[in-house]
Enzyme design. Structure first.
Site, PDB file in Angstrom:
ATOM      1  N   ARG A  81      36.170  46.704  50.549  1.00 11.90           N
ATOM      2  CA  ARG A  81      37.252  46.287  49.711  1.00 11.90           C
ATOM      3  C   ARG A  81      38.436  45.759  50.465  1.00 11.90           C
ATOM      4  O   ARG A  81      38.960  46.297  51.457  1.00 11.90           O
ATOM      5  CB  ARG A  81      38.070  47.333  48.821  1.00 11.90           C
ATOM      6  CG  ARG A  81      39.181  46.945  48.074  1.00 11.90           C
ATOM      7  CD  ARG A  81      39.447  47.716  46.948  1.00 11.90           C
ATOM      8  NE  ARG A  81      38.628  47.757  45.687  1.00 11.90           N
ATOM      9  CZ  ARG A  81      38.793  48.038  44.640  1.00 11.90           C
ATOM     10  NH1 ARG A  81      40.128  48.410  44.362  1.00 11.90           N
ATOM     11  NH2 ARG A  81      38.057  47.851  43.636  1.00 11.90           N
TER      12      ARG A  81
ATOM     13  N   ASP B  99      42.873  41.271  32.254  1.00 16.96           N
ATOM     14  CA  ASP B  99      43.064  42.034  33.698  1.00 16.96           C
ATOM     15  C   ASP B  99      44.540  41.884  34.021  1.00 16.96           C
ATOM     16  O   ASP B  99      45.202  41.144  33.434  1.00 16.96           O
ATOM     17  CB  ASP B  99      41.977  41.235  34.796  1.00 16.96           C
ATOM     18  CG  ASP B  99      42.121  42.247  36.160  1.00 16.96           C
ATOM     19  OD1 ASP B  99      42.613  43.147  35.983  1.00 16.96           O
ATOM     20  OD2 ASP B  99      41.975  41.587  37.038  1.00 16.96           O
TER      21      ASP B  99
ATOM     22  N   CYS C  26      38.851  45.651  33.143  1.00 16.83           N
ATOM     23  CA  CYS C  26      38.308  46.378  34.325  1.00 16.83           C
ATOM     24  C   CYS C  26      39.146  47.567  34.771  1.00 16.83           C
ATOM     25  O   CYS C  26      38.506  48.377  35.496  1.00 16.83           O
ATOM     26  CB  CYS C  26      38.247  45.348  35.449  1.00 16.83           C
ATOM     27  SG  CYS C  26      39.649  44.729  36.075  1.00 16.83           S
TER      28      CYS C  26
ATOM     29  N   HIS D  81      34.727  40.007  42.463  1.00 14.28           N
ATOM     30  CA  HIS D  81      34.742  41.321  42.111  1.00 14.28           C
ATOM     31  C   HIS D  81      33.477  41.413  41.315  1.00 14.28           C
ATOM     32  O   HIS D  81      33.391  41.937  40.365  1.00 14.28           O
ATOM     33  CB  HIS D  81      35.734  41.965  41.363  1.00 14.28           C
ATOM     34  CG  HIS D  81      35.895  43.504  41.272  1.00 14.28           C
ATOM     35  ND1 HIS D  81      35.061  44.403  42.067  1.00 14.28           N
ATOM     36  CD2 HIS D  81      36.750  44.418  40.581  1.00 14.28           C
ATOM     37  CE1 HIS D  81      35.544  45.639  41.863  1.00 14.28           C
ATOM     38  NE2 HIS D  81      36.706  45.686  40.970  1.00 14.28           N
TER      39      HIS D  81
ATOM     40  N   ARG E  27      30.437  51.827  35.546  1.00 12.53           N
ATOM     41  CA  ARG E  27      30.687  51.713  36.915  1.00 12.53           C
ATOM     42  C   ARG E  27      29.769  52.396  38.022  1.00 12.53           C
ATOM     43  O   ARG E  27      29.185  52.125  38.878  1.00 12.53           O
ATOM     44  CB  ARG E  27      31.863  51.602  37.508  1.00 12.53           C
ATOM     45  CG  ARG E  27      32.954  50.580  36.923  1.00 12.53           C
ATOM     46  CD  ARG E  27      32.687  49.390  37.318  1.00 12.53           C
ATOM     47  NE  ARG E  27      32.501  49.234  38.989  1.00 12.53           N
ATOM     48  CZ  ARG E  27      33.562  49.026  39.815  1.00 12.53           C
ATOM     49  NH1 ARG E  27      34.681  48.851  39.179  1.00 12.53           N
ATOM     50  NH2 ARG E  27      33.185  48.807  40.882  1.00 12.53           N
TER      51      ARG E  27
ATOM     52  N   GLN F   4      32.196  44.906  39.806  1.00 16.09           N
ATOM     53  CA  GLN F   4      32.786  45.231  38.463  1.00 16.09           C
ATOM     54  C   GLN F   4      32.215  44.581  37.332  1.00 16.09           C
ATOM     55  O   GLN F   4      31.920  44.761  36.227  1.00 16.09           O
ATOM     56  CB  GLN F   4      34.280  44.680  38.446  1.00 16.09           C
ATOM     57  CG  GLN F   4      35.182  44.761  37.079  1.00 16.09           C
ATOM     58  CD  GLN F   4      35.064  46.294  36.913  1.00 16.09           C
ATOM     59  OE1 GLN F   4      35.551  47.179  37.392  1.00 16.09           O
ATOM     60  NE2 GLN F   4      35.013  46.563  35.342  1.00 16.09           N
TER      61      GLN F   4
END
Ligand code: CP
Ligand code: NVA
Length: 318
Positions: A115, A238, A277, A142, A305, A145
């Protein structure tokens, strides 16, 4: 499980830096594998000794709850363990180069999950690391996700092609871009609803449109909220202030405030599901009533996830 695993064979050893690293069939195979893993987990079958001899490093430059936790649990349930490194505690933070770090860790690890702030850092790392490098979020994308979100949507509708997503808010962040490109690959219809300054760049949009020609996906970008919400199956948002953009917080909250997902939006379309998310910021991009309301599937999204992290690891590493 064997058949499903046969379908993902071609992904072994590859990087996952962008959702566009996968084609339609590969995304669907990961979704199917995640679905199968979830079904088994509901009857208590959670562990598969698929990655016993694999060593996987997690290197995180930013905060994380779902991504870090889901990959950590997934690795343990796949028969190995995770090795977590905060970027700030590595020599990287004292100036050791990404090239040298990747070249060294390459000799210890079979895969790396990163990340990062800059997507180019991820690409640089991948250049010097032989095994799969997985994007656990960068400023650009991402993909993990969004793979999980496609699984969540698939669970609700039994298909992805032809589903209509309305994404409202910051249309040029990592989540929006992966959702846009992923939809283009799958033939999912997507409308991005954002003020001009927060719309995807022309470069991203052109890329999405080229991909969409093949899948038949419809891609729209607009500033207009009302009509864009009417026929959506999914309303997605988001944060207005992604990690790394904190210095722009005040202006972003001001410029995006009319793009909040609130109860009025679901009065226009009471049947749409709400997705985010996470983490969300109540009172900013979304209201409390929506997050905890009857249209919301945000906790199913978060659970998925884990199943999807397992599917991704199996696809790239088994
Ligand atoms: N959605 C997501 O990636 O969450 P985390 O930042 O908690 O990992
Ligand atoms: N766009 C958000 C996603 C967090 C999971 C960010 O980058 O902070």
């Amino acid at each position: 499980m064997k058949n499903i695993i046969n379908n993902i064979k071609g992904m072994r050893g590859r990087d996952l830096l962008s959702i566009t690293d996968l084609n339609k069939q590969e995304i669907l195979s990961i979704v199917n594998l995640a679905e199968y893993i979830k079904t088994l987990s509901k009857i208590g079958v959670k562990s598969f000794n698929y990655l016993v001899d694999k060593k996987v490093a997690l290197i995180f430059q930013k905060h994380s709850t779902r991504t870090r936790a889901s990959f950590s649990v997934a690795l343990q349930e796949l028969g190995t363990q995770s090795y977590y490194f905060s970027w700030n505690e590595l020599q990287l933070a004292r100036g050791e180069s990404i090239r040298d770090t990747a070249s060294v860790l390459n000799r210890y690890f079979d895969a790396a999950i990163l990340r990062v702030y800059k997507h180019s850092d991820l690409e640089e790392f991948a250049n010097y690391f032989d095994g799969p490098v997985i994007n656990a979020l960068s400023d650009l994308e991402h993909p993990c996700q969004i793979l999980s979100d496609f699984f969540t949507i698939y669970e609700k509708f039994g298909k992805l092609e032809g589903i209509k997503i309305s994404y409202i808010g910051d249309g040029n962040n990592n989540v929006a871009i992966s959702l846009l490109l992923g939809s283009a690959i799958l033939g999912t219809n997507i409308t991005i609803i954002s003020p001009k300054r927060y719309q995807p760049t022309s470069q991203i949009l052109e890329k999405a449109q080229i991909i969409a020609k093949k899948s038949g996906s419809s891609i729209r970008v607009t500033e207009e909220i009302k009509n864009s919400m009417l026929d959506a199956n999914i309303i997605y948002t988001d944060t207005f202030v992604s990690m790394g953009m904190e210095s722009e917080k005040e202006i972003r909250l001001k410029e995006l405030k009319d793009y909040q997902v609130n109860e009025k939006i679901f009065e226009l379309n009471p049947n749409a599901y709400f997705m985010h998310c996470a983490p969300w910021h109540l009172g900013e991009e979304v209201t409390e009533g929506v997050v905890y309301g009857k249209n919301s599937i945000v906790f199913e999204q978060a659970e998925n996830r884990l199943h999807t992290s397992k599917a991704i690891l199996i696809a790239l590493l088994k």
